[in-house]
Design a protein around this motif. Structure first.
Motif, PDB file in Angstrom:
ATOM      1  N   VAL A 114       3.295  -6.101  16.035  1.00  0.00           N
ATOM      2  CA  VAL A 114       2.971  -7.509  15.798  1.00  0.00           C
ATOM      3  C   VAL A 114       2.281  -7.688  14.455  1.00  0.00           C
ATOM      4  CG1 VAL A 114       1.473  -9.416  16.520  1.00  0.00           C
ATOM      5  CG2 VAL A 114       2.776  -8.161  18.223  1.00  0.00           C
ATOM      6  N   LEU A 115       1.221  -6.912  14.243  1.00  0.00           N
ATOM      7  CA  LEU A 115       0.439  -7.080  13.017  1.00  0.00           C
ATOM      8  C   LEU A 115       1.229  -6.650  11.782  1.00  0.00           C
ATOM      9  CD1 LEU A 115      -3.053  -5.907  14.320  1.00  0.00           C
ATOM     10  CD2 LEU A 115      -2.210  -8.236  14.016  1.00  0.00           C
ATOM     11  N   GLY A 116       2.091  -5.644  11.957  1.00  0.00           N
ATOM     12  CA  GLY A 116       2.931  -5.232  10.842  1.00  0.00           C
ATOM     13  C   GLY A 116       3.922  -6.317  10.458  1.00  0.00           C
ATOM     14  N   ILE A 117       4.565  -6.896  11.442  1.00  0.00           N
ATOM     15  CA  ILE A 117       5.506  -7.988  11.181  1.00  0.00           C
ATOM     16  C   ILE A 117       4.773  -9.194  10.619  1.00  0.00           C
ATOM     17  CG2 ILE A 117       7.033  -9.650  12.330  1.00  0.00           C
ATOM     18  CD1 ILE A 117       7.930  -7.353  14.154  1.00  0.00           C
ATOM     19  N   THR A 118       3.580  -9.458  11.162  1.00  0.00           N
ATOM     20  CA  THR A 118       2.776 -10.578  10.666  1.00  0.00           C
ATOM     21  C   THR A 118       2.491 -10.437   9.175  1.00  0.00           C
ATOM     22  OG1 THR A 118       1.726 -10.933  12.820  1.00  0.00           O
ATOM     23  CG2 THR A 118       0.564 -11.779  10.891  1.00  0.00           C
ATOM     24  N   LYS A 119       2.107  -9.241   8.770  1.00  0.00           N
ATOM     25  CA  LYS A 119       1.814  -8.996   7.352  1.00  0.00           C
ATOM     26  C   LYS A 119       3.046  -9.265   6.486  1.00  0.00           C
ATOM     27  CE  LYS A 119       0.585  -5.353   4.077  1.00  0.00           C
ATOM     28  NZ  LYS A 119       0.268  -3.913   3.903  1.00  0.00           N
ATOM     29  N   HIS A 120       4.188  -8.735   6.898  1.00  0.00           N
ATOM     30  CA  HIS A 120       5.414  -8.900   6.114  1.00  0.00           C
ATOM     31  C   HIS A 120       5.799 -10.378   6.011  1.00  0.00           C
ATOM     32  CE1 HIS A 120       6.750  -4.793   5.290  1.00  0.00           C
ATOM     33  NE2 HIS A 120       6.307  -4.459   6.489  1.00  0.00           N
ATOM     34  N   LEU A 121       5.735 -11.071   7.120  1.00  0.00           N
ATOM     35  CA  LEU A 121       6.191 -12.463   7.123  1.00  0.00           C
ATOM     36  C   LEU A 121       5.198 -13.386   6.422  1.00  0.00           C
ATOM     37  CD1 LEU A 121       7.792 -12.728  10.672  1.00  0.00           C
ATOM     38  CD2 LEU A 121       8.907 -12.368   8.462  1.00  0.00           C
ATOM     39  N   SER A 173       7.767   2.270   9.600  1.00  0.00           N
ATOM     40  CA  SER A 173       6.712   2.276   8.580  1.00  0.00           C
ATOM     41  C   SER A 173       5.398   1.694   9.081  1.00  0.00           C
ATOM     42  CB  SER A 173       7.175   1.463   7.362  1.00  0.00           C
ATOM     43  OG  SER A 173       7.297   0.085   7.706  1.00  0.00           O
ATOM     44  N   ILE A 174       5.365   1.226  10.323  1.00  0.00           N
ATOM     45  CA  ILE A 174       4.190   0.511  10.839  1.00  0.00           C
ATOM     46  C   ILE A 174       3.224   1.480  11.505  1.00  0.00           C
ATOM     47  CG2 ILE A 174       3.429  -1.236  12.483  1.00  0.00           C
ATOM     48  CD1 ILE A 174       6.059  -2.711  11.950  1.00  0.00           C
ATOM     49  N   VAL A 175       1.948   1.416  11.086  1.00  0.00           N
ATOM     50  CA  VAL A 175       0.893   2.264  11.653  1.00  0.00           C
ATOM     51  C   VAL A 175      -0.152   1.374  12.316  1.00  0.00           C
ATOM     52  CG1 VAL A 175       1.249   4.083   9.951  1.00  0.00           C
ATOM     53  CG2 VAL A 175      -0.391   2.247   9.460  1.00  0.00           C
ATOM     54  N   PRO A 176      -0.993   1.937  13.216  1.00  0.00           N
ATOM     55  CA  PRO A 176      -1.995   1.128  13.923  1.00  0.00           C
ATOM     56  C   PRO A 176      -2.959   0.430  12.969  1.00  0.00           C
ATOM     57  CG  PRO A 176      -1.724   3.253  14.991  1.00  0.00           C
ATOM     58  CD  PRO A 176      -0.969   3.330  13.700  1.00  0.00           C
ATOM     59  N   HIS A 177      -3.234  -0.839  13.261  1.00  0.00           N
ATOM     60  CA  HIS A 177      -4.159  -1.652  12.470  1.00  0.00           C
ATOM     61  C   HIS A 177      -5.085  -2.452  13.389  1.00  0.00           C
ATOM     62  CE1 HIS A 177      -1.354  -0.965   9.106  1.00  0.00           C
ATOM     63  NE2 HIS A 177      -2.260  -1.483   8.297  1.00  0.00           N
ATOM     64  N   VAL A 178      -6.179  -2.933  12.806  1.00  0.00           N
ATOM     65  CA  VAL A 178      -6.990  -3.992  13.391  1.00  0.00           C
ATOM     66  C   VAL A 178      -7.060  -5.102  12.346  1.00  0.00           C
ATOM     67  CG1 VAL A 178      -8.336  -2.424  14.829  1.00  0.00           C
ATOM     68  CG2 VAL A 178      -9.155  -3.004  12.535  1.00  0.00           C
ATOM     69  N   ASP A 206      -6.577 -10.522   7.645  1.00  0.00           N
ATOM     70  CA  ASP A 206      -7.174  -9.404   6.903  1.00  0.00           C
ATOM     71  C   ASP A 206      -7.027  -8.121   7.720  1.00  0.00           C
ATOM     72  OD1 ASP A 206      -7.964 -11.036   4.765  1.00  0.00           O
ATOM     73  OD2 ASP A 206      -9.763 -11.661   5.841  1.00  0.00           O
ATOM     74  N   ARG A 207      -5.879  -7.447   7.537  1.00  0.00           N
ATOM     75  CA  ARG A 207      -5.545  -6.274   8.330  1.00  0.00           C
ATOM     76  C   ARG A 207      -6.152  -5.012   7.714  1.00  0.00           C
ATOM     77  NH1 ARG A 207      -0.494  -4.893   8.169  1.00  0.00           N
ATOM     78  NH2 ARG A 207      -0.309  -4.092  10.282  1.00  0.00           N
ATOM     79  N   VAL A 208      -6.573  -4.122   8.603  1.00  0.00           N
ATOM     80  CA  VAL A 208      -7.168  -2.864   8.175  1.00  0.00           C
ATOM     81  C   VAL A 208      -6.521  -1.742   8.976  1.00  0.00           C
ATOM     82  CG1 VAL A 208      -9.303  -1.564   7.859  1.00  0.00           C
ATOM     83  CG2 VAL A 208      -9.361  -4.083   7.851  1.00  0.00           C
ATOM     84  N   ASP A 223     -13.618   0.708   5.162  1.00  0.00           N
ATOM     85  CA  ASP A 223     -13.457  -0.717   4.919  1.00  0.00           C
ATOM     86  C   ASP A 223     -14.691  -1.480   5.381  1.00  0.00           C
ATOM     87  OD1 ASP A 223     -11.296  -2.923   4.239  1.00  0.00           O
ATOM     88  OD2 ASP A 223     -12.303  -3.582   6.067  1.00  0.00           O
ATOM     89  N   PHE A 224     -15.241  -1.124   6.542  1.00  0.00           N
ATOM     90  CA  PHE A 224     -16.428  -1.823   7.023  1.00  0.00           C
ATOM     91  C   PHE A 224     -17.611  -1.597   6.093  1.00  0.00           C
ATOM     92  CE2 PHE A 224     -20.386  -2.017   9.462  1.00  0.00           C
ATOM     93  CZ  PHE A 224     -20.325  -3.340   9.895  1.00  0.00           C
ATOM     94  N   LEU A 225     -17.776  -0.366   5.625  1.00  0.00           N
ATOM     95  CA  LEU A 225     -18.869  -0.084   4.691  1.00  0.00           C
ATOM     96  C   LEU A 225     -18.702  -0.891   3.407  1.00  0.00           C
ATOM     97  CD1 LEU A 225     -19.195   3.794   5.163  1.00  0.00           C
ATOM     98  CD2 LEU A 225     -20.657   1.991   6.112  1.00  0.00           C
TER      99      LEU A 225
END
Length: 875
Positions: free
Chosen positions: A258-265, A362-367, A375-377, A385-387
């Motif tokens: 979901v998040l990978g597709i969201t980023k692309h679109l 190509s999609i890896v786990p994100h939050v 803002d995907r990480v 990223d949090f630091l």
């Protein structure tokens, strides 16, 4: 329906089932136009509805021809769409039904039959949004007691209105009911077959597109219009073909997809467009995967993300309560009108406006976070990223914590033990109801992860506010049947009920010692939730960083107790022998999850859904309500009140009134969202709404939430512009305050508006770009109307909100290109007069989009428009 004189009666065709029964339908292929088979399948659904509903008034032949000529008319032509049904959740459903009850009163006042007031479009109302987290085992009972007045009103609606189906509380979240119980893919009415379609009062309505059912979220005002027989007006959309190729990684969940597709679109710039999926990768996605992907389309500003019906869809419905006969008719009809997809033959691919290709491998786990869903990480980058966010200046990714304070540790007591909080400490971990729980694979992954974690001796610290609000009893059923539910409970993720909770601000207060430690150290405490909404301050005022994550990652971060962790290098904890345990040690394999899913998500689950929906529950079944045609309003009620939308209603349409010597109630900047405008979440003790409730002798514990009180206009009007994040240029800092210009006093927005109204002074709002962006909300327009706002002058509007303003009789005015409040050197303290022509028409300097917009505005809004048509016997 009567089709003998229908302008497209020559397209009527029929299908005969095994029993020799005919199912009639309009067959667009009989247009003998080669353009039809090149249309995206989502556009074919729009075309079929236009053909079937063509009456020469709401839908004209020209509309049908415009849709057929989609290749040239996309993005240009305005066309109507009459969906098969309307879906309401109770937060937005209650004001819609209250408005209809008030309309009955208004019609009866003029001696007309109040039974005229009924939805023309079939409407399902699901009671699911009232849940608050109090004590996990008693939430359902407390919800029913707390909201008894609302439930009595809903019970009356279920009896008084035709074409209304009310699904009782403590059954399931609205979209689970939609997916599991209501949806039909192919509808049948008056002997005619046609595609199922829906508009719903929630951004998650788009989930239904995963079943091949066209649907999207609208505001309450627009849904009321559809209920009353008005089609949805939309610009014929461009359709982006999303081609999926490659194979899914073993470690990636559907949420990662979901998040990978969201980023692309999002990067493709598809705002306001349809997305339609095709390509060999689609067949790898289960129906739960597809609905989860379709759910997120509002986050990249698409209208829908559509998965056409294919073999996977039919295989899914064989698990449900669909009969073989129904499935055979469904397949035959969809194939007859070319609404069935296969991905083997590229020659079957439609012509899209553009094509975006995504490699699933190509999609890896994100939050996503810490403040915005876009803002995907990557999980592997989360710690660093949090630091970085701590050091960054205050912005969407930054908190500007000085270096010397970034290692702050604050000890505190909880339950007789001492703990420590630091920047990044998790204090809220919620697996919520409205998004990911519909997907068995991610929920089972979370459950299996919990099982493995408990078995090696891991636990969640007791001060973390954990919760599990399943989308429906189906989720609880398969979590229980698979044996993982007890392990989730051991980690604190107990089932707290069925309905929206954390994501709408209904989290119970954090322990006082936790709040004290956060404030003492000025800590960036974190919430982790499996949803798609997490704007700052929405979950809890003192939790400043919030991350969206898949359900198993919510569990993982809760066990870790911090988001500042590298799962590849840092252990989650230690086992009973003191040895470190890493995430990889307890993460279930994709094969393991699929095996459990196949043996737990079975047809009996769906059958159980139907039985429970029909039986209701004991509390609901025992509720007494009036059998009267008109609702018996209780003047003492603080939940249900007759709204003033029909006061001074006349049988005739009055001429538009110019606005003379108005004051600006608010002077706003860019991107003021409906979250800033519309009342939502808990009712603050110092708010105007709280003062009203206290005047009714209610204590703060009895305030409930704005959502629960949407049937009371007095509460909702006072909650309009009550957001703690509202930035009003009159004030210079965030908060629900404004300047009463004549006196120079600063006061609550409601109090200032009330004072203006007493003095007979009309009001306007000044705003910047994208006014009204965000999820559609009816009270974002109703509230300003009741505050006395006559016009909003902005640099640009979100389209749906602009339409809602018109629907409430508020005129949306747009600065000329290149002009703003600043270029015109406006202070906001001026008096404003707006000359509105008596014969207002489209394409004037005053921005009006369509003839229907003009009609609504001339009548004072859509509700008064429909009521006046009834009084004129033209309905």
């Amino acid at each position: 329906m009567f089709f003998s004189d229908h302008p497209f009666s020559n397209l009527i065709d029929s299908i005969t089932n095994e029993k020799g029964e005919d199912g009639k339908y309009f067959n667009p292929l009989k247009l003998n136009d080669p353009r039809y088979e090149k249309l995206p399948l989502s556009i074919r659904i729009l075309l079929e509805a236009a053909v079937r509903k063509c009456d020469g008034f709401y839908v004209k032949k020209e509309d049908v021809l415009a849709i057929l000529d989609w290749q040239h008319q996309q993005g240009v032509a305005e066309v109507p769409f009459a969906p098969a049904r309307v879906l309401l959740q109770d937060f937005t459903g209650i004001p819609a039904m209250v408005d209809l009850a008030a309309m009955r009163d208004a019609v009866a006042k003029y001696g007309e039959d109040p039974n005229l007031v009924n939805p023309k479009c079939p409407t399902d109302l699901i009671v699911d949004h009232a849940l608050q987290i109090d004590f996990s085992k008693w939430n359902q009972e407390m919800e029913l007691i707390r909201n008894k007045e609302r439930l009595q009103f809903f019970k009356w609606c279920s009896k008084a209105f035709r074409n209304v189906n009310v699904v009782p509380p403590d059954f399931a979240a609205v979209h689970q009911v939609n997916l599991e119980y209501i949806s039909r893919v192919v509808q049948e009415s008056d002997g005619f077959l046609f595609p199922d379609s829906v508009v719903g009062t929630d951004s998650h309505t788009t989930m239904i597109n995963g079943l091949g059912i066209l649907g999207w979220g609208v505001g309450g005002i627009e849904s009321e219009a559809v209920m009353l027989g008005q089609p949805v007006s939309l610009t014929l959309p461009k359709v982006v073909g999303c081609k999926l190729v490659g194979s899914i990684s073993a470690l990636a969940t559907s949420i990662d997809i979901v998040l990978g597709i969201t980023k692309h679109l999002r990067q493709a710039g598809i705002a306001g467009k349809f997305v339609e999926f095709f390509g060999p990768g689609v067949s790898q996605l289960s129906i739960p995967d597809r609905t989860t992907i379709a759910n997120m389309c509002p986050e990249y500003s698409a209208t829908v993300s559509f998965f056409p019906v294919d073999d996977v869809t039919l295989k899914h419905f064989k698990k449900t309560n669909f009969t073989e006969e129904k499935l055979e008719m469904m397949e035959a009809y969809l194939k007859a009108v070319k609404l069935y997809r296969g991905y083997q033959e590229q020659s079957e691919d439609p012509q899209y406006s553009e094509v975006v290709e995504i490699n699933l491998g190509s999609i890896v786990p994100h939050v996503s976070g810490p403040k915005r869903p876009q803002d995907r990480v990557a999980v592997s980058d989360m710690k660093q990223d949090f630091l970085s966010c701590l050091s960054e200046k205050v912005c969407f990714k930054g908190f500007h914590i000085p270096p010397e304070k970034q290692e702050t540790l604050v000890p505190f007591q909880h339950g007789g033990k001492e703990y420590q909080l630091a920047h990044g400490s998790v204090v809220i971990a919620a697996v919520i109801s409205c998004t990911n729980n519909c997907n068995p694979s991610v929920m089972l992954t979370a459950g299996l992860l919990a099982k493995k974690a408990v078995e090696v001796g891991l636990a969640v610290k007791p001060y973390i506010r954990t919760s599990l609000a399943p989308g429906s009893g189906m989720v609880t059923h398969y979590l229980n049947t698979s044996g993982v539910l007890p392990y989730l409970s051991q980690l604190g993720f107990e089932v707290i009920g069925y309905g929206c909770a954390t994501c709408v601000g209904n989290t119970a207060p954090l322990p006082e010692t936790v709040v004290g430690a956060i404030k003492q150290g000025d800590l960036i405490a974190c919430g982790v939730l499996s949803g798609n909404r997490h704007f700052e301050g929405r979950l809890c005022d003192c939790v400043r960083a919030n991350y969206l994550a898949s359900p198993p990652l919510v569990v993982a971060y809760a066990i870790a107790g911090t988001v500042s962790i590298d799962f590849e290098r840092d252990p989650l904890g230690v086992n009973a022998d003191g040895k470190p345990v890493f995430l990889s040690d307890v993460w279930p394999s994709r094969e393991e999850v699929q095996h459990v899913e196949e043996h737990t998500v079975i047809s009996s689950i769906f059958q159980d859904v139907g039985v429970r929906a029909e039986k209701g529950n004991k509390f609901w079944n025992n509720i007494d309500c009036s059998e009267s045609v008109l609702f018996q309003w209780d003047p003492k009620s603080t939940y249900i009140r007759c709204p003033p939308f029909f006061s001074n209603l006349t049988k005739e349409c009055l001429a538009p009134q110019s606005i003379d010597n108005a004051h600006a109630l608010l002077f706003l900047g860019d991107k003021v969202t409906t979250d800033h405008i519309s009342p939502a979440g808990s009712i603050a003790r110092v708010s105007a709404a709280a003062k009203y409730l206290q005047s009714k002798r209610l204590t703060p514990r009895e305030f409930n939430s704005y959502g629960a009180r949407r049937g009371n206009d007095a509460v909702m009007t006072r909650g309009t512009f009550a957001s703690i994040k509202l930035q009003n240029r009159f004030i210079g800092k965030t908060g629900p305050k404004t300047l009463h210009v004549p006196s120079g006093q600063t006061m609550d927005v409601f109090e200032a508006a009330e004072r203006y109204q007493k003095d007979g002074i009309p009001l306007i709002i000044l705003a910047g770009k994208e006014y009204g962006s965000g999820s559609s909300r009816d009270w974002a327009a109703k509230g300003p109307y009741l505050l006395g706002v006559k016009a909003v002058i902005a640099e640009s509007f979100e389209k749906i909100h602009r339409n809602h303003l018109v629907g409430m009789g508020i005129i949306p005015l747009q600065f000329r290109p290149g002009e703003t409040a600043d270029t015109l050197e406006l202070s906001g303290k001026e008096r404003f007069s707006i000359s509105i022509p008596q014969e207002i028409a489209p394409k004037q300097e005053i921005t009006i989009k369509s003839e229907m917009d003009v009609a609504f505005y001339r009548h004072g809004g859509i509700l008064r428009y429909v009521a006046q048509r009834m009084l004129a016997k033209d309905y």
